[in-house]
Enzyme design. Structure first.
Site, PDB file in Angstrom:
ATOM      1  N   ARG A 277      28.010 -75.014 -14.920  1.00  0.00           N
ATOM      2  CA  ARG A 277      29.198 -75.783 -14.544  1.00  0.00           C
ATOM      3  C   ARG A 277      29.924 -75.155 -13.345  1.00  0.00           C
ATOM      4  NH1 ARG A 277      30.636 -78.908 -19.581  1.00  0.00           N
ATOM      5  NH2 ARG A 277      32.495 -79.697 -18.578  1.00  0.00           N
TER       6      ARG A 277
ATOM      7  N   TYR B 282      31.027 -76.770 -10.033  1.00  0.00           N
ATOM      8  CA  TYR B 282      32.204 -77.638 -10.105  1.00  0.00           C
ATOM      9  C   TYR B 282      33.469 -76.821 -10.353  1.00  0.00           C
ATOM     10  CZ  TYR B 282      35.141 -81.601 -11.567  1.00  0.00           C
ATOM     11  OH  TYR B 282      36.145 -82.541 -11.693  1.00  0.00           O
TER      12      TYR B 282
ATOM     13  N   SER C 122      33.062 -93.298 -21.455  1.00  0.00           N
ATOM     14  CA  SER C 122      32.202 -94.394 -20.987  1.00  0.00           C
ATOM     15  C   SER C 122      30.906 -94.454 -21.802  1.00  0.00           C
ATOM     16  CB  SER C 122      31.925 -94.268 -19.489  1.00  0.00           C
ATOM     17  OG  SER C 122      31.543 -92.966 -19.155  1.00  0.00           O
TER      18      SER C 122
ATOM     19  N   PHE D  36      30.464 -93.625 -25.015  1.00  0.00           N
ATOM     20  CA  PHE D  36      30.712 -94.187 -26.357  1.00  0.00           C
ATOM     21  C   PHE D  36      31.006 -95.688 -26.272  1.00  0.00           C
ATOM     22  CE2 PHE D  36      32.269 -90.057 -28.714  1.00  0.00           C
ATOM     23  CZ  PHE D  36      31.014 -89.502 -28.541  1.00  0.00           C
TER      24      PHE D  36
ATOM     25  N   PRO E 216      29.344 -79.108 -31.391  1.00  0.00           N
ATOM     26  CA  PRO E 216      29.516 -79.314 -32.831  1.00  0.00           C
ATOM     27  C   PRO E 216      30.322 -80.569 -33.189  1.00  0.00           C
ATOM     28  CG  PRO E 216      31.079 -77.685 -32.042  1.00  0.00           C
ATOM     29  CD  PRO E 216      30.234 -78.067 -30.854  1.00  0.00           C
TER      30      PRO E 216
ATOM     31  N   GLN F  25      38.113 -76.377 -26.396  1.00  0.00           N
ATOM     32  CA  GLN F  25      39.411 -77.006 -26.649  1.00  0.00           C
ATOM     33  C   GLN F  25      40.073 -77.292 -25.325  1.00  0.00           C
ATOM     34  OE1 GLN F  25      41.593 -74.054 -29.001  1.00  0.00           O
ATOM     35  NE2 GLN F  25      42.077 -75.721 -30.387  1.00  0.00           N
ATOM     36  N   ARG F  26      40.653 -78.478 -25.196  1.00  0.00           N
ATOM     37  CA  ARG F  26      41.336 -78.765 -23.929  1.00  0.00           C
ATOM     38  C   ARG F  26      42.503 -79.710 -24.167  1.00  0.00           C
ATOM     39  NH1 ARG F  26      37.556 -81.159 -19.647  1.00  0.00           N
ATOM     40  NH2 ARG F  26      36.762 -79.057 -19.282  1.00  0.00           N
TER      41      ARG F  26
HETATM   42  N1  NAD Z   1      38.251 -88.432 -14.124  1.00  0.00           N
HETATM   43  C1  NAD Z   1      38.481 -87.215 -14.584  1.00  0.00           C
HETATM   44  O1  NAD Z   1      38.462 -86.996 -15.785  1.00  0.00           O
HETATM   45  C2  NAD Z   1      38.820 -86.085 -13.654  1.00  0.00           C
HETATM   46  C3  NAD Z   1      39.299 -84.917 -14.216  1.00  0.00           C
HETATM   47  C4  NAD Z   1      39.592 -83.852 -13.377  1.00  0.00           C
HETATM   48  C5  NAD Z   1      39.455 -83.960 -12.012  1.00  0.00           C
HETATM   49  N2  NAD Z   1      39.000 -85.111 -11.491  1.00  0.00           N
HETATM   50  C6  NAD Z   1      38.818 -85.181 -10.037  1.00  0.00           C
HETATM   51  O2  NAD Z   1      39.336 -86.386  -9.507  1.00  0.00           O
HETATM   52  C7  NAD Z   1      38.510 -86.834  -8.443  1.00  0.00           C
HETATM   53  C8  NAD Z   1      38.038 -88.256  -8.704  1.00  0.00           C
HETATM   54  O3  NAD Z   1      37.350 -88.294  -9.933  1.00  0.00           O
HETATM   55  P1  NAD Z   1      36.777 -89.655 -10.542  1.00  0.00           P
HETATM   56  O4  NAD Z   1      36.872 -89.554 -12.012  1.00  0.00           O
HETATM   57  O5  NAD Z   1      37.367 -90.809  -9.842  1.00  0.00           O
HETATM   58  O6  NAD Z   1      35.252 -89.495 -10.147  1.00  0.00           O
HETATM   59  P2  NAD Z   1      34.200 -90.517  -9.513  1.00  0.00           P
HETATM   60  O7  NAD Z   1      32.879 -89.869  -9.610  1.00  0.00           O
HETATM   61  O8  NAD Z   1      34.380 -91.871 -10.142  1.00  0.00           O
HETATM   62  O9  NAD Z   1      34.676 -90.606  -7.996  1.00  0.00           O
HETATM   63  C9  NAD Z   1      34.382 -89.627  -7.048  1.00  0.00           C
HETATM   64  C10 NAD Z   1      34.163 -90.305  -5.697  1.00  0.00           C
HETATM   65  O10 NAD Z   1      33.850 -89.320  -4.699  1.00  0.00           O
HETATM   66  C11 NAD Z   1      32.738 -89.772  -3.936  1.00  0.00           C
HETATM   67  N3  NAD Z   1      32.048 -88.592  -3.385  1.00  0.00           N
HETATM   68  C12 NAD Z   1      31.378 -87.622  -4.060  1.00  0.00           C
HETATM   69  N4  NAD Z   1      30.895 -86.704  -3.202  1.00  0.00           N
HETATM   70  C13 NAD Z   1      31.275 -87.098  -1.946  1.00  0.00           C
HETATM   71  C14 NAD Z   1      31.065 -86.577  -0.640  1.00  0.00           C
HETATM   72  N5  NAD Z   1      30.378 -85.440  -0.437  1.00  0.00           N
HETATM   73  N6  NAD Z   1      31.576 -87.257   0.404  1.00  0.00           N
HETATM   74  C15 NAD Z   1      32.265 -88.407   0.224  1.00  0.00           C
HETATM   75  N7  NAD Z   1      32.483 -88.950  -0.988  1.00  0.00           N
HETATM   76  C16 NAD Z   1      31.996 -88.295  -2.059  1.00  0.00           C
HETATM   77  C17 NAD Z   1      31.905 -90.569  -4.913  1.00  0.00           C
HETATM   78  O11 NAD Z   1      30.997 -91.444  -4.312  1.00  0.00           O
HETATM   79  C18 NAD Z   1      32.996 -91.294  -5.710  1.00  0.00           C
HETATM   80  O12 NAD Z   1      33.360 -92.507  -5.113  1.00  0.00           O
HETATM   81  C19 NAD Z   1      37.389 -85.809  -8.316  1.00  0.00           C
HETATM   82  O13 NAD Z   1      37.745 -84.861  -7.333  1.00  0.00           O
HETATM   83  C20 NAD Z   1      37.359 -85.145  -9.666  1.00  0.00           C
HETATM   84  O14 NAD Z   1      36.865 -83.832  -9.597  1.00  0.00           O
HETATM   85  C21 NAD Z   1      38.664 -86.184 -12.270  1.00  0.00           C
HETATM   86  O1  UDX Z   2      27.698 -88.640 -24.839  1.00  0.00           O
HETATM   87  C1  UDX Z   2      28.477 -87.662 -24.875  1.00  0.00           C
HETATM   88  C2  UDX Z   2      29.024 -87.049 -23.708  1.00  0.00           C
HETATM   89  C3  UDX Z   2      29.863 -85.977 -23.854  1.00  0.00           C
HETATM   90  N1  UDX Z   2      30.208 -85.517 -25.090  1.00  0.00           N
HETATM   91  C4  UDX Z   2      31.166 -84.413 -25.254  1.00  0.00           C
HETATM   92  O2  UDX Z   2      32.412 -84.889 -24.801  1.00  0.00           O
HETATM   93  C5  UDX Z   2      33.165 -83.843 -24.253  1.00  0.00           C
HETATM   94  C6  UDX Z   2      33.666 -84.287 -22.898  1.00  0.00           C
HETATM   95  O3  UDX Z   2      32.574 -84.354 -21.997  1.00  0.00           O
HETATM   96  P1  UDX Z   2      32.623 -85.139 -20.618  1.00  0.00           P
HETATM   97  O4  UDX Z   2      31.262 -85.118 -20.067  1.00  0.00           O
HETATM   98  O5  UDX Z   2      33.270 -86.470 -20.806  1.00  0.00           O
HETATM   99  O6  UDX Z   2      33.623 -84.328 -19.710  1.00  0.00           O
HETATM  100  P2  UDX Z   2      34.083 -82.791 -19.657  1.00  0.00           P
HETATM  101  O7  UDX Z   2      35.337 -82.687 -20.425  1.00  0.00           O
HETATM  102  O8  UDX Z   2      32.976 -81.889 -20.028  1.00  0.00           O
HETATM  103  O9  UDX Z   2      34.341 -82.645 -18.110  1.00  0.00           O
HETATM  104  C7  UDX Z   2      35.423 -83.438 -17.612  1.00  0.00           C
HETATM  105  O10 UDX Z   2      36.531 -82.654 -17.548  1.00  0.00           O
HETATM  106  C8  UDX Z   2      37.272 -82.380 -16.440  1.00  0.00           C
HETATM  107  C9  UDX Z   2      36.881 -83.083 -15.208  1.00  0.00           C
HETATM  108  O11 UDX Z   2      37.164 -82.325 -14.088  1.00  0.00           O
HETATM  109  C10 UDX Z   2      35.487 -83.490 -15.170  1.00  0.00           C
HETATM  110  O12 UDX Z   2      35.408 -84.295 -14.057  1.00  0.00           O
HETATM  111  C11 UDX Z   2      35.134 -84.218 -16.387  1.00  0.00           C
HETATM  112  O13 UDX Z   2      33.887 -84.721 -16.368  1.00  0.00           O
HETATM  113  C12 UDX Z   2      32.272 -82.618 -24.219  1.00  0.00           C
HETATM  114  O14 UDX Z   2      32.604 -81.777 -25.300  1.00  0.00           O
HETATM  115  C13 UDX Z   2      30.868 -83.170 -24.436  1.00  0.00           C
HETATM  116  O15 UDX Z   2      30.051 -82.277 -25.159  1.00  0.00           O
HETATM  117  C14 UDX Z   2      29.688 -86.122 -26.233  1.00  0.00           C
HETATM  118  O16 UDX Z   2      29.980 -85.723 -27.366  1.00  0.00           O
HETATM  119  N2  UDX Z   2      28.833 -87.166 -26.084  1.00  0.00           N
END
Ligand code: NAD
Ligand code: UDX
Length: 313
Positions: A141, A144, A188, A190, A205, A273-274
């Site tokens: 991870r 990221y 998404s 689920f 778990p 935990q988050r």
């Molecule tokens: N959704 C979450 O739970 C979550 C949580 C924490 C942080 N974030 C942050 O928020 C931002 C948006 O997340 P999201 O959930 O909308 O994700 P997403 O994957 O739906 O959107 C990300 C977008 O960035 C574009 N992208 C990726 N790499 C690129 C590159 N090199 N150049 C140009 N475009 C690029 C993708 O095509 C996409 O349109 C991200 O920076 C992500 O890390 C999201």
């Molecule tokens: O099908 C699944 C997918 C995931 N999970 C669990 O669901 C929890 C959440 O997982 P996700 O893949 O949705 O996302 P994560 O919480 O690991 O990462 C997320 O958190 C912070 C953001 O910055 C990241 O962009 C986001 O993906 C994890 O514990 C994972 O093990 C399932 O139980 N089933």
């Protein structure tokens, strides 16, 4: 006001664009390489005189003239950010350097979307902005979470060294309509599984927790942070905390009581935990989320049913 949104074709970015376009005097430019986003998410704005869409990879420099930058571009789903981990690092580090260079040339204010993943497998609960985190620097991870940590460092160094106006949001798990159906994140997954009547895949778990924020709440937090005076970092998320077993039960109850729940292997370094402490967001921005998980899931279900072509029976 001309505003650049990198990653504007994704989940959060496209809803942010909707909000920015509501202001009659705003012009919006989206730069996106469509790795995880889609033009479909922006279709109502394509052709609008105040809107421009550029296919661009932000790991390369971009020359545009803008007043503000919302820098979101980065794959967010663990499946996608691990798929090409070196590219994820380039996007976070070189992409943020490029956007900071642009902000420096233009004296533009820049907001960066960081993540709760900077706290890693947190030893503090809930997580406050003052916590430095517990992150594996060499794990799967790291591209990221360490990438985002480095990007935060760059933001603060440009702020201290060049006086750039910065804003950092630490976003906790956010979900909502327009999420890629095969995005791979848990909400998404689920919802799509429940609609298709396939077993909900709870990764073991199942007692690990997350706190889920509805995308429109999150977007309000981002614009308030941009327009406010605090640099952040500020946690933006919904403090309602659920285990993955509880999330699966909620989706089962709300969408498909007949659907099975299956236990599957987890991936390495999954945080246990988050939950955000949002005291700072409340005090500094007057922001808190309004939509709880039981209200948000049906809103996302409507969108998924429409795209999957499976109406409610
Ligand atoms: N959704 C979450 O739970 C979550 C949580 C924490 C942080 N974030 C942050 O928020 C931002 C948006 O997340 P999201 O959930 O909308 O994700 P997403 O994957 O739906 O959107 C990300 C977008 O960035 C574009 N992208 C990726 N790499 C690129 C590159 N090199 N150049 C140009 N475009 C690029 C993708 O095509 C996409 O349109 C991200 O920076 C992500 O890390 C999201
Ligand atoms: O099908 C699944 C997918 C995931 N999970 C669990 O669901 C929890 C959440 O997982 P996700 O893949 O949705 O996302 P994560 O919480 O690991 O990462 C997320 O958190 C912070 C953001 O910055 C990241 O962009 C986001 O993906 C994890 O514990 C994972 O093990 C399932 O139980 N089933």
């Amino acid at each position: 006001m001309r505003i650049l949104v990198t990653g504007g074709a994704g989940l959060i970015g496209s809803h942010l664009v909707d909000k920015l376009m509501e202001k009659e005097k705003s012009e919006v430019i989206v730069a996106d390489n469509y790795f995880t986003g889609s033009k479909d998410n922006l279709k109502k704005w394509i052709g609008h005189p105040r809107f421009e869409l550029i296919r661009h990879d932000i790991s390369r420099p971009l020359f545009v003239e803008v007043d503000q930058i919302y820098h979101l571009a980065c794959p967010a789903s663990p499946i996608f950010y691990k798929y090409n981990s070196v590219k994820t690092i380039k996007t976070n580090v070189m992409g943020t350097l490029n956007m900071l260079g642009l902000a420096k040339r233009l004296r533009a204010r820049i907001l960066f979307t960081s993540t709760s993943e900077v706290y890693g497998d947190s030893l503090e609960h809930p997580q406050k902005e003052t916590y430095w985190g517990n992150v594996n620097p060499i794990g799967v991870r790291s591209c990221y979470d360490e990438g985002k940590r480095m990007a935060e460092t760059l933001m603060f160094d440009y702020h201290r060294q060049y006086g750039i106006e910065i804003r950092i949001a630490r976003i906790f798990n956010t979900y909502g309509p327009r999420m890629n159906i095969d995005d791979g994140r848990v909400v998404s997954n689920f919802i799509a599984q429940a609609i298709r009547n396939e077993p909900l895949t709870v990764q073991l778990p199942g007692t690990q927790t997350r706190s889920f924020c509805y995308v429109l709440d999150l977007v309000d937090g981002l614009t308030q942070l941009m327009e406010g005076t605090d640099t952040g970092p500020i946690n933006l998320g919904n403090p309602g905390e659920f285990t993955m077993n509880e999330l699966a039960k909620a989706v089962q109850e709300l969408i498909n009581p007949e659907v099975q729940i299956s236990e599957v292997e987890n991936t390495p370094d999954d945080p246990r935990q988050r939950k955000p402490d949002i005291t700072k967001a409340k005090e500094v921005l007057g922001w808190e989320p309004k939509v709880n998980l039981h209200e948000g899931i049906p809103l996302m279900e409507d969108d998924f049913r429409q795209r999957l072509g499976v109406p409610r029976t």
